[in-house]
Design a protein around this motif. Structure first.
Motif, PDB file in Angstrom:
ATOM      1  N   GLY A   7       1.104   5.411   7.467  1.00  0.00           N
ATOM      2  CA  GLY A   7       2.059   5.190   6.372  1.00  0.00           C
ATOM      3  C   GLY A   7       1.762   6.102   5.194  1.00  0.00           C
ATOM      4  O   GLY A   7       2.667   6.670   4.577  1.00  0.00           O
ATOM      5  N   PHE A   8       0.482   6.294   4.898  1.00  0.00           N
ATOM      6  CA  PHE A   8       0.109   7.217   3.805  1.00  0.00           C
ATOM      7  C   PHE A   8       0.482   8.653   4.183  1.00  0.00           C
ATOM      8  O   PHE A   8       0.974   9.420   3.355  1.00  0.00           O
ATOM      9  CB  PHE A   8      -1.392   7.124   3.515  1.00  0.00           C
ATOM     10  CG  PHE A   8      -1.796   5.941   2.664  1.00  0.00           C
ATOM     11  CD1 PHE A   8      -0.886   4.918   2.380  1.00  0.00           C
ATOM     12  CD2 PHE A   8      -3.075   5.844   2.147  1.00  0.00           C
ATOM     13  CE1 PHE A   8      -1.257   3.823   1.598  1.00  0.00           C
ATOM     14  CE2 PHE A   8      -3.459   4.747   1.365  1.00  0.00           C
ATOM     15  CZ  PHE A   8      -2.543   3.747   1.085  1.00  0.00           C
ATOM     16  N   GLU A   9       0.301   8.997   5.452  1.00  0.00           N
ATOM     17  CA  GLU A   9       0.647  10.356   5.886  1.00  0.00           C
ATOM     18  C   GLU A   9       2.166  10.563   5.827  1.00  0.00           C
ATOM     19  O   GLU A   9       2.640  11.660   5.519  1.00  0.00           O
ATOM     20  CB  GLU A   9       0.141  10.637   7.305  1.00  0.00           C
ATOM     21  CG  GLU A   9       0.224  12.113   7.678  1.00  0.00           C
ATOM     22  CD  GLU A   9      -0.337  12.420   9.057  1.00  0.00           C
ATOM     23  OE1 GLU A   9      -0.014  11.671  10.024  1.00  0.00           O
ATOM     24  OE2 GLU A   9      -1.115  13.385   9.163  1.00  0.00           O
ATOM     25  N   ASP A  10       2.936   9.478   6.022  1.00  0.00           N
ATOM     26  CA  ASP A  10       4.410   9.560   5.853  1.00  0.00           C
ATOM     27  C   ASP A  10       4.721  10.160   4.476  1.00  0.00           C
ATOM     28  O   ASP A  10       5.593  11.019   4.334  1.00  0.00           O
ATOM     29  CB  ASP A  10       5.057   8.162   5.895  1.00  0.00           C
ATOM     30  CG  ASP A  10       5.087   7.527   7.272  1.00  0.00           C
ATOM     31  OD1 ASP A  10       4.763   8.208   8.268  1.00  0.00           O
ATOM     32  OD2 ASP A  10       5.420   6.332   7.362  1.00  0.00           O
ATOM     33  N   CYS A  11       3.975   9.710   3.462  1.00  0.00           N
ATOM     34  CA  CYS A  11       4.254  10.136   2.080  1.00  0.00           C
ATOM     35  C   CYS A  11       4.007  11.635   1.912  1.00  0.00           C
ATOM     36  O   CYS A  11       4.797  12.333   1.265  1.00  0.00           O
ATOM     37  CB  CYS A  11       3.373   9.377   1.080  1.00  0.00           C
ATOM     38  SG  CYS A  11       3.551   7.599   1.177  1.00  0.00           S
TER      39      CYS A  11
ATOM     40  N   LEU B  32       0.827  -1.214   0.000  1.00  0.00           N
ATOM     41  CA  LEU B  32       0.000   0.000   0.000  1.00  0.00           C
ATOM     42  C   LEU B  32       0.862   1.265   0.000  1.00  0.00           C
ATOM     43  O   LEU B  32       0.662   2.167  -0.823  1.00  0.00           O
ATOM     44  CB  LEU B  32      -0.921  -0.018   1.226  1.00  0.00           C
ATOM     45  CG  LEU B  32      -1.920  -1.173   1.260  1.00  0.00           C
ATOM     46  CD1 LEU B  32      -2.694  -1.191   2.571  1.00  0.00           C
ATOM     47  CD2 LEU B  32      -2.886  -1.096   0.087  1.00  0.00           C
ATOM     48  N   VAL B  33       1.842   1.338   0.894  1.00  0.00           N
ATOM     49  CA  VAL B  33       2.648   2.570   1.001  1.00  0.00           C
ATOM     50  C   VAL B  33       3.628   2.686  -0.163  1.00  0.00           C
ATOM     51  O   VAL B  33       3.798   3.770  -0.722  1.00  0.00           O
ATOM     52  CB  VAL B  33       3.367   2.623   2.366  1.00  0.00           C
ATOM     53  CG1 VAL B  33       4.304   3.832   2.461  1.00  0.00           C
ATOM     54  CG2 VAL B  33       2.346   2.665   3.502  1.00  0.00           C
ATOM     55  N   GLY B  34       4.222   1.566  -0.551  1.00  0.00           N
ATOM     56  CA  GLY B  34       5.178   1.618  -1.676  1.00  0.00           C
ATOM     57  C   GLY B  34       4.514   2.062  -2.962  1.00  0.00           C
ATOM     58  O   GLY B  34       5.027   2.922  -3.675  1.00  0.00           O
TER      59      GLY B  34
ATOM     60  N   GLN C 187      -6.143  12.272   2.643  1.00  0.00           N
ATOM     61  CA  GLN C 187      -5.385  13.461   2.209  1.00  0.00           C
ATOM     62  C   GLN C 187      -4.215  13.053   1.324  1.00  0.00           C
ATOM     63  O   GLN C 187      -3.897  13.719   0.345  1.00  0.00           O
ATOM     64  CB  GLN C 187      -4.879  14.229   3.434  1.00  0.00           C
ATOM     65  CG  GLN C 187      -5.967  14.954   4.199  1.00  0.00           C
ATOM     66  CD  GLN C 187      -6.652  16.025   3.366  1.00  0.00           C
ATOM     67  OE1 GLN C 187      -7.697  15.774   2.751  1.00  0.00           O
ATOM     68  NE2 GLN C 187      -6.064  17.201   3.300  1.00  0.00           N
ATOM     69  N   ALA C 188      -3.592  11.904   1.669  1.00  0.00           N
ATOM     70  CA  ALA C 188      -2.459  11.430   0.850  1.00  0.00           C
ATOM     71  C   ALA C 188      -2.955  11.004  -0.522  1.00  0.00           C
ATOM     72  O   ALA C 188      -2.371  11.351  -1.556  1.00  0.00           O
ATOM     73  CB  ALA C 188      -1.758  10.271   1.554  1.00  0.00           C
ATOM     74  N   LEU C 189      -4.077  10.282  -0.545  1.00  0.00           N
ATOM     75  CA  LEU C 189      -4.645   9.836  -1.829  1.00  0.00           C
ATOM     76  C   LEU C 189      -5.043  11.046  -2.663  1.00  0.00           C
ATOM     77  O   LEU C 189      -4.828  11.100  -3.873  1.00  0.00           O
ATOM     78  CB  LEU C 189      -5.861   8.937  -1.580  1.00  0.00           C
ATOM     79  CG  LEU C 189      -5.562   7.571  -0.951  1.00  0.00           C
ATOM     80  CD1 LEU C 189      -6.859   6.886  -0.511  1.00  0.00           C
ATOM     81  CD2 LEU C 189      -4.786   6.677  -1.921  1.00  0.00           C
ATOM     82  N   LYS C 190      -5.582  12.064  -1.983  1.00  0.00           N
ATOM     83  CA  LYS C 190      -6.029  13.288  -2.680  1.00  0.00           C
ATOM     84  C   LYS C 190      -4.824  13.936  -3.383  1.00  0.00           C
ATOM     85  O   LYS C 190      -4.919  14.413  -4.512  1.00  0.00           O
ATOM     86  CB  LYS C 190      -6.607  14.255  -1.654  1.00  0.00           C
ATOM     87  CG  LYS C 190      -7.194  15.528  -2.209  1.00  0.00           C
ATOM     88  CD  LYS C 190      -7.814  16.313  -1.055  1.00  0.00           C
ATOM     89  CE  LYS C 190      -8.503  17.589  -1.497  1.00  0.00           C
ATOM     90  NZ  LYS C 190      -9.139  18.251  -0.320  1.00  0.00           N
TER      91      LYS C 190
END
Ligand code: FAD
Ligand code: EGU
Length: 470
Positions: A322-326, A20-22, A66-69
């Motif tokens: 993990g998504f917020e890390d990005c 997912l994160v990669g 927010q990361a997906l956005k």
């Protein structure tokens, strides 16, 4: 606009791990114009029949959205998720009590893990400067040269050099192995005594077996079950229980006895035969909590997602974190003009306190729920949370609201929560003291005629005595 000389020296970013994160990170880096190579040990899950994931579905909340956005994927993923506007607490007697997550627009989404992973891989592939390499398992890499060695299914190896290595290879990260050999690298991992097992609740006459737009919870102190809805009108139930309890149940009858005792309302919904069969299909899975720092080595390598911070799932935040890390990394890339050495150092400085905070929070919630959370306590706590928030909306914000519905930095949310608890406890103390002081002042000022003062208990006692007197 990228200058011509920058164009020629296009930097290569290797993302290790196409989970997912990669997969999401590949989109972030590709969007910036880097040459992105993703290396994933598994085969292309978009061609696989079934995908052995860790949890079949997940709760996606604000941070993850927010990361997906940021990479234009929010709409698509949200449209394939099921909104959960409230928890539905199931008591032992089968009573169902809804507790809203917040105001109207505040809901979380149940999303299918494999589908999310596929969508993100496909999106990464739409960038001409991105290449996905499946069946590539990282075996070793050098922090000095950035050279990586991958093993193929036929045992052959392949080397690859990159300007930046992003370790997104999950809780048992091979990238992190090199970090462990270096001095001043802090690492801790904790397996909790609970395991989890997933069971499917099929539709009844083509319809959801329970109300779909809820996160269903059966809190039973040591045991707990939750259920999230799926697009195919099934629910994925996740049973959390100590491994030693899982091991005590060895026959179909014992499964039914156990569910009869703790989750009676689910037997007709999951189905007794399905329970007897599916309980023994797979062993209970372990849950590990990993904390480490720093997240980077020089300007060469950085860890993100579970590779940096695996958390127990008792806040539904692992993927969201993990998504917020990005996003956080991307914001720092802007601040430091993509200078990897400066970016990586700042990323560790900023992100470690927050990922450690959510790891601690999730563990705290696990211990809290295991200790004394049954349906009454869960309901009581959430009502108190929501009542105080209603009375003092700007002073008291429930912790789960800050975690789930805002991008308040995790460590700041924890600090605020501690402060709020102090205010509440002090408030309770003062109001209790006030009541005692005020009450005794009233008693002193106009003392009642003690003979007339008969309490209900005394009335009852007098009646009982009268009854016995012949
Ligand atoms: C029971 C359960 C429930 C959960 N519920 C939620 C939830 O509701 N909400 C939420 O936000 N999070 C939830 N999580 C957490 C979430 O699953 C993880 O945080 C998320 O999967 C982390 O994504 P990742 O990409 O960092 O790691 P992973 O998803 O583990 O992906 C790592 C990838 O790297 C690959 N890989 C591993 N080693 C190598 C190697 N040597 N070379 C190449 N590739 C490699 C793997 O094949 C995998 O594809 C839950 C977790 C569990 C266990
Ligand atoms: C697929 O497997 C899993 C496993 C665990 C979870 C999820 C999906 C999704 N999870 C969420 N947790 C919260 C939360 O903040 N808290 C405090 C809660 C924590 C627990 Cl353990 C719980 F049961 C309810 C709430 C609640 O408040 O509803 C959300 Cl909000 S979503 C936990």
């Amino acid at each position: 606009e990228r200058s011509p000389e920058r164009q020629s020296k296009k930097k290569v970013v290797a993302v290790v791990g196409g989970g997912l994160v990669g997969a999401l990170n590949a989109c972030f880096f590709a969007k910036r114009g880097f040459d992105v190579e993703v290396f994933e040990t598994r085969e292309d899950i978009r061609q696989a029949k079934i995908v052995k994931g860790r949890s079949i579905n997940l709760a996606l909340s604000h941070r993850g959205r927010q990361a997906l956005k940021h990479v234009g994927m929010e709409e698509k993923i949200v449209s394939q998720g099921i909104p959960m506007h409230a928890r539905m607490i199931h008591s032992l007697s089968g009573k169902q009590s809804p507790i809203p997550y917040g105001k109207k627009g505040q809901y979380i989404l149940s999303v299918d893990r494999a589908n999310l992973n596929k969508e993100l891989l496909t999106e990464a592939e739409t960038y001409p400067n991105t290449k996905l390499n499946f069946d590539h398992k990282l075996q070793d890499w050098s922090a000095e040269t950035g050279l990586m060695t991958f093993v193929r299914p036929d045992g052959s190896t392949e080397d690859f050099q990159a300007d930046l290595i992003v370790g997104c290879d999950g809780a048992f990260s091979a990238i992190r192995k090199q970090f462990l050999r270096r001095s001043r690298f802090n690492y801790s991992q904790t397996y909790i005594p609970h395991g989890y097992m997933e069971l499917t609740m099929p539709p009844i006459n083509g319809e959801f077996a329970m109300k779909p737009n809820y996160l269903h919870i059966w809190p039973r102190n040591t045991f707990m079950m939750i259920a999230l809805p799926n697009m195919d009108k099934t629910f994925t139930c996740t049973l959390f229980m100590p491994f030693e309890e899982f091991e005590k149940i060895t026959t179909g009858d014992e499964v039914i006895e156990f569910f009869q005792r703790y989750f009676p309302d689910t037997i007709p919904l999951i189905g007794a035969d399905a329970l007897r069969r599916d309980y023994f299909r797979l062993p209970a899975q372990a849950m590990v909590s990993v904390k480490c720092s720093p997240y980077h080595i020089g300007g060469t390598c950085v860890l993100m997602g579970d590779a940096a911070h695996a958390v127990v799932p008792f806040y539904g935040q692992g993927m969201n974190a993990g998504f917020e890390d990005c996003i956080v990394f991307d914001e720092i890339m802007d601040q430091f003009n993509e200078d990897f050495s400066a970016v990586l150092q700042e990323y560790t400085r900023v992100r470690v306190p927050d990922d450690h905070a959510i790891a601690d929070l999730a563990m705290y919630n696990y211990i809290e729920m295991r200790a004394h959370v049954n349906s009454k306590w869960f309901l009581f706590k959430k009502y108190v949370d929501n009542l105080l928030h209603f009375l003092m909306p700007r002073t008291i914000v429930p912790l789960y609201t800050m975690v789930t519905f805002t991008r308040t930095r995790y460590h700041e949310a924890v600090e605020r929560w501690h402060w709020q608890n102090k205010v509440i406890n002090r408030g309770l103390l003062f109001s209790a003291a006030g009541a005692v002081l005020g009450g005794s002042y009233m008693l002193i000022k106009n003392p009642p005629d003690i003979n007339k003062l008969v309490t209900p208990a005394e009335k009852m006692w007098d009646r009982l005595v009268a009854l016995r007197t012949p």
